[in-house]
Design an enzyme around this catalytic site. Structure first.
Site, PDB file in Angstrom:
ATOM      1  N   GLU A  66       1.048  -1.031   0.062  1.00  0.00           N
ATOM      2  CA  GLU A  66       0.177   0.174  -0.249  1.00  0.00           C
ATOM      3  C   GLU A  66       0.951   1.247  -0.441  1.00  0.00           C
ATOM      4  O   GLU A  66       0.312   2.617  -0.857  1.00  0.00           O
ATOM      5  CB  GLU A  66      -0.853   0.280   1.502  1.00  0.00           C
ATOM      6  CG  GLU A  66      -2.245  -0.464   1.336  1.00  0.00           C
ATOM      7  CD  GLU A  66      -3.136  -0.844  -0.067  1.00  0.00           C
ATOM      8  OE1 GLU A  66      -3.811  -0.043   0.826  1.00  0.00           O
ATOM      9  OE2 GLU A  66      -3.160  -1.608  -0.081  1.00  0.00           O
ATOM     10  N   ASP A  84      -8.013   6.591  -8.324  1.00  0.00           N
ATOM     11  CA  ASP A  84      -8.566   5.683  -8.855  1.00  0.00           C
ATOM     12  C   ASP A  84     -10.207   5.590  -8.529  1.00  0.00           C
ATOM     13  O   ASP A  84     -10.641   4.578  -8.529  1.00  0.00           O
ATOM     14  CB  ASP A  84      -8.031   4.570  -8.133  1.00  0.00           C
ATOM     15  CG  ASP A  84      -8.513   4.927  -6.110  1.00  0.00           C
ATOM     16  OD1 ASP A  84      -8.565   5.955  -6.469  1.00  0.00           O
ATOM     17  OD2 ASP A  84      -8.113   4.386  -5.270  1.00  0.00           O
ATOM     18  N   THR A  89      -7.334   8.785  -0.541  1.00  0.00           N
ATOM     19  CA  THR A  89      -7.022   7.505   0.431  1.00  0.00           C
ATOM     20  C   THR A  89      -6.457   7.577   1.380  1.00  0.00           C
ATOM     21  O   THR A  89      -5.265   8.598   1.052  1.00  0.00           O
ATOM     22  CB  THR A  89      -6.221   6.881  -0.680  1.00  0.00           C
ATOM     23  OG1 THR A  89      -7.451   6.146  -2.292  1.00  0.00           O
ATOM     24  CG2 THR A  89      -5.985   5.686   0.118  1.00  0.00           C
TER      25      THR A  89
END
Length: 281
Positions: A66, A84, A89
């Site tokens: 990640e 995305d 995020t």
């Protein structure tokens, strides 16, 4: 360096009714002898991914994929839009403004610490939930997230939501399926990326896809055969979306340990993600 191969689809539902009713010890199989020494039974039952040492290893491995780093504790302050389609995020597990889990995190943080620096963004987070919009968040949300990450209460909130939404359900299902630490980790990594919603690439549906090819130990299957089937289904799910199409976190990590028979995820561990080598001694 942060990689773009992150995150999952909407995560509105936790594992629940789908869990098998009878938990099995970490290395139990259909052919397991009934007269195993008591000490061996205790040892097998005691070690799971929820063991503190194993859990820290799991967090390091996920962080390698990640965040391209084993230092998962440095990720509480991480936040960016990786383009995305999931908005921002952020945090230790990639909470997203577009997939509901970031909203739930900030709601929980506000429950335990009213008036925190992120509380004022709750109306905006509710509006952008399910989209990639930054409306009402820019320009200061990212700065305030970093500021919040210096607060121990926010770190605890991230830990809490990670465990509630991802870690605990994955470990519970893994134990119910009779798989060991590696198997529980493969479940955890899958639910981190794909969530457990109703879409075809969610964790529960990856598992259902695997069930058409093999059975978990709790249903009389071979653990290695089952995990290979699960990873095959996981790779299929990853290839359904461009952002997840690099499957090295399976091919050059989890599959390597499975081929070596390291079902307990014992150290030392060596693997590669996106071509970068990692080691835990």
């Amino acid at each position: 360096m942060f990689t773009p191969h992150r995150k999952r689809l909407a995560v509105s539902t936790l594992l629940g009714a789908a869990l098998l009713a009878v938990p099995v010890t970490a290395h139990a199989t259909a052919a397991a002898p009934t007269a195993a020494p008591a000490s061996a039974q205790v040892s097998a039952a005691a070690v799971g991914l929820d063991d503190p040492v194993k859990k820290d290893i799991a967090m390091q491995i996920v962080s390698s994929a990640e965040n391209s780093s084993l230092n998962w504790k440095a990720q509480y302050k991480y936040i960016e839009d990786i383009d995305d389609g999931r908005g921002y995020t952020a945090g230790i597990i990639g909470f997203c403004s577009g997939t509901h889990d970031m909203l739930e995190l900030v709601e929980y943080y506000t429950q335990i610490k009213p008036g925190n620096v992120l509380a004022k963004y709750l109306p905006a987070l509710r509006k952008v939930d399910g989209s990639d919009s930054h409306a009402g968040l820019d320009p200061n949300f990212t700065k305030d997230w970093v500021k919040a990450a210096s607060d121990s209460a926010f770190k605890k909130a991230q830990d809490h939501e990670r465990d509630r939404v991802y870690f605990n359900p994955a470990v519970k299902q893994g134990k119910a399926d009779g798989v060991g630490v590696l198997g529980q980790f493969t479940y955890y990594d899958a639910i981190v990326m794909h969530g457990d919603g109703d879409d075809s690439t969610s964790f529960r549906n990856i598992r259902k896809r695997a069930l058409t090819k093999a059975k978990p130990p709790a249903q009389g299957g071979n653990e290695t055969t089952w995990l290979n089937a699960f990873l095959d289904a996981r790779v299929w799910a990853m290839k359904q979306e461009e952002a997840h199409s690099d499957t090295s976190r399976v091919d050059t990590a989890q599959r390597v340990w499975l081929k070596k028979g390291n079902l307990n995820l014992n150290t030392p561990l060596d693997w590669k993600v996106y071509g970068d080598p990692f080691h835990i001694g």
